[in-house]
Design a protein around this motif. Sequence first.
Motif, short mmCIF file in Angstrom:
data_model
loop_
_atom_site.label_atom_id
_atom_site.label_comp_id
_atom_site.label_asym_id
_atom_site.label_seq_id
_atom_site.Cartn_x
_atom_site.Cartn_y
_atom_site.Cartn_z
N SER A 4 42.64 31.73 35.90
CA SER A 4 41.42 32.03 36.65
C SER A 4 41.26 31.12 37.86
CB SER A 4 40.18 31.95 35.76
OG SER A 4 39.99 30.64 35.29
N ALA A 5 41.70 29.86 37.73
CA ALA A 5 41.65 28.93 38.86
C ALA A 5 42.60 29.39 39.96
CB ALA A 5 41.98 27.52 38.42
N LEU A 6 43.77 29.86 39.57
CA LEU A 6 44.73 30.37 40.55
C LEU A 6 44.16 31.59 41.25
CD1 LEU A 6 47.48 30.38 41.92
CD2 LEU A 6 48.36 31.66 39.96
N GLN A 7 43.53 32.48 40.50
CA GLN A 7 42.95 33.68 41.10
C GLN A 7 41.84 33.32 42.08
OE1 GLN A 7 44.32 36.76 40.63
NE2 GLN A 7 43.02 37.28 42.36
N ASP A 8 41.04 32.31 41.72
CA ASP A 8 39.97 31.85 42.63
C ASP A 8 40.56 31.34 43.93
OD1 ASP A 8 38.03 32.52 40.80
OD2 ASP A 8 37.76 30.45 40.07
N ARG A 9 41.66 30.60 43.85
CA ARG A 9 42.31 30.08 45.06
C ARG A 9 42.85 31.22 45.91
NH1 ARG A 9 46.68 25.96 43.60
NH2 ARG A 9 46.91 25.98 45.84
N ILE A 10 43.40 32.23 45.29
CA ILE A 10 43.95 33.38 46.01
C ILE A 10 42.82 34.19 46.65
CG2 ILE A 10 45.14 35.59 45.75
CD1 ILE A 10 46.85 34.17 43.55
N ASP A 11 41.76 34.42 45.88
CA ASP A 11 40.64 35.25 46.35
C ASP A 11 39.89 34.66 47.53
OD1 ASP A 11 41.22 37.18 44.47
OD2 ASP A 11 39.65 36.55 43.08
N LYS A 12 39.99 33.36 47.73
CA LYS A 12 39.25 32.75 48.84
C LYS A 12 39.82 33.14 50.19
CE LYS A 12 40.91 28.30 50.38
NZ LYS A 12 40.57 26.94 50.63
N TYR A 13 41.09 33.52 50.24
CA TYR A 13 41.72 33.85 51.51
C TYR A 13 41.23 35.20 52.03
CZ TYR A 13 44.80 29.89 51.19
OH TYR A 13 45.27 28.61 51.14
N LEU A 14 41.12 35.31 53.35
CA LEU A 14 40.65 36.53 54.00
C LEU A 14 41.82 37.34 54.53
CD1 LEU A 14 37.76 34.94 56.10
CD2 LEU A 14 37.60 36.03 53.86
N THR A 15 41.68 38.65 54.45
CA THR A 15 42.68 39.54 55.03
C THR A 15 42.42 39.67 56.54
OG1 THR A 15 41.33 41.51 54.73
CG2 THR A 15 42.78 40.87 52.88
N THR A 16 43.35 40.29 57.22
CA THR A 16 43.18 40.54 58.66
C THR A 16 41.92 41.35 58.91
OG1 THR A 16 45.57 40.41 59.03
CG2 THR A 16 44.27 41.56 60.70
N ALA A 17 41.67 42.38 58.10
CA ALA A 17 40.48 43.21 58.27
C ALA A 17 39.20 42.39 58.07
CB ALA A 17 40.51 44.38 57.31
N GLU A 18 39.20 41.49 57.10
CA GLU A 18 38.02 40.66 56.85
C GLU A 18 37.77 39.69 57.99
OE1 GLU A 18 38.07 40.65 51.97
OE2 GLU A 18 39.38 39.25 53.05
N VAL A 19 38.84 39.13 58.55
CA VAL A 19 38.70 38.24 59.70
C VAL A 19 38.18 39.03 60.90
CG1 VAL A 19 39.93 36.74 61.32
CG2 VAL A 19 40.45 36.62 58.88
N ALA A 20 38.67 40.24 61.07
CA ALA A 20 38.19 41.09 62.17
C ALA A 20 36.70 41.34 62.04
CB ALA A 20 38.98 42.40 62.19
N ARG A 21 36.23 41.63 60.84
CA ARG A 21 34.79 41.83 60.62
C ARG A 21 34.01 40.55 60.90
NH1 ARG A 21 36.61 45.11 56.50
NH2 ARG A 21 36.41 43.52 54.90
N ARG A 22 34.58 39.43 60.49
CA ARG A 22 33.91 38.14 60.71
C ARG A 22 33.66 37.89 62.19
NH1 ARG A 22 35.30 32.33 58.10
NH2 ARG A 22 34.57 31.02 59.79
N TYR A 23 34.64 38.23 63.02
CA TYR A 23 34.52 37.97 64.46
C TYR A 23 34.12 39.21 65.26
CZ TYR A 23 36.43 33.47 63.31
OH TYR A 23 36.61 32.22 62.76
N ARG A 24 33.84 40.31 64.56
CA ARG A 24 33.41 41.55 65.20
C ARG A 24 34.38 42.03 66.27
NH1 ARG A 24 26.97 40.12 65.85
NH2 ARG A 24 26.62 39.74 63.64
#
Length: 68
Positions: A4-24
Motif C-alpha cells: 500500500s505504501a508503494l501504491q501511495d508513492r505511485i499514485d502521487k505522480y501526475l499524468t500528462t493529462a493531469e498536468v495539462a489540467r493543472r496548468y490549463r
Amino acid sequence: MDPSALQDRIDKYLTTAEVARRYRVAAGTVRYWRHIGYIPGGVKRGKNWLYDPDRLDQWDAEQDGAAA
C-alpha cells in the motif's frame, strides 16, 4: 516494502493529462514543454510520462519568484 505504501508513492505522480489540467493547457503543450526542458520532473514509465507534483510545486514557486 508495504504494497500500500508503494501504491501511495505511485499514485502521487501526475499524468500528462493531469498536468495539462493543472496548468490549463493542452496535453500537447505539456509534451512540448517536456521536450524543450521547460517543465521539470517528467519520468517515463512504460509508454507514459509521469510528473512529481512536489517538483511541480517547487517549479511554480521558482516561476513566481522570477516574475517579481
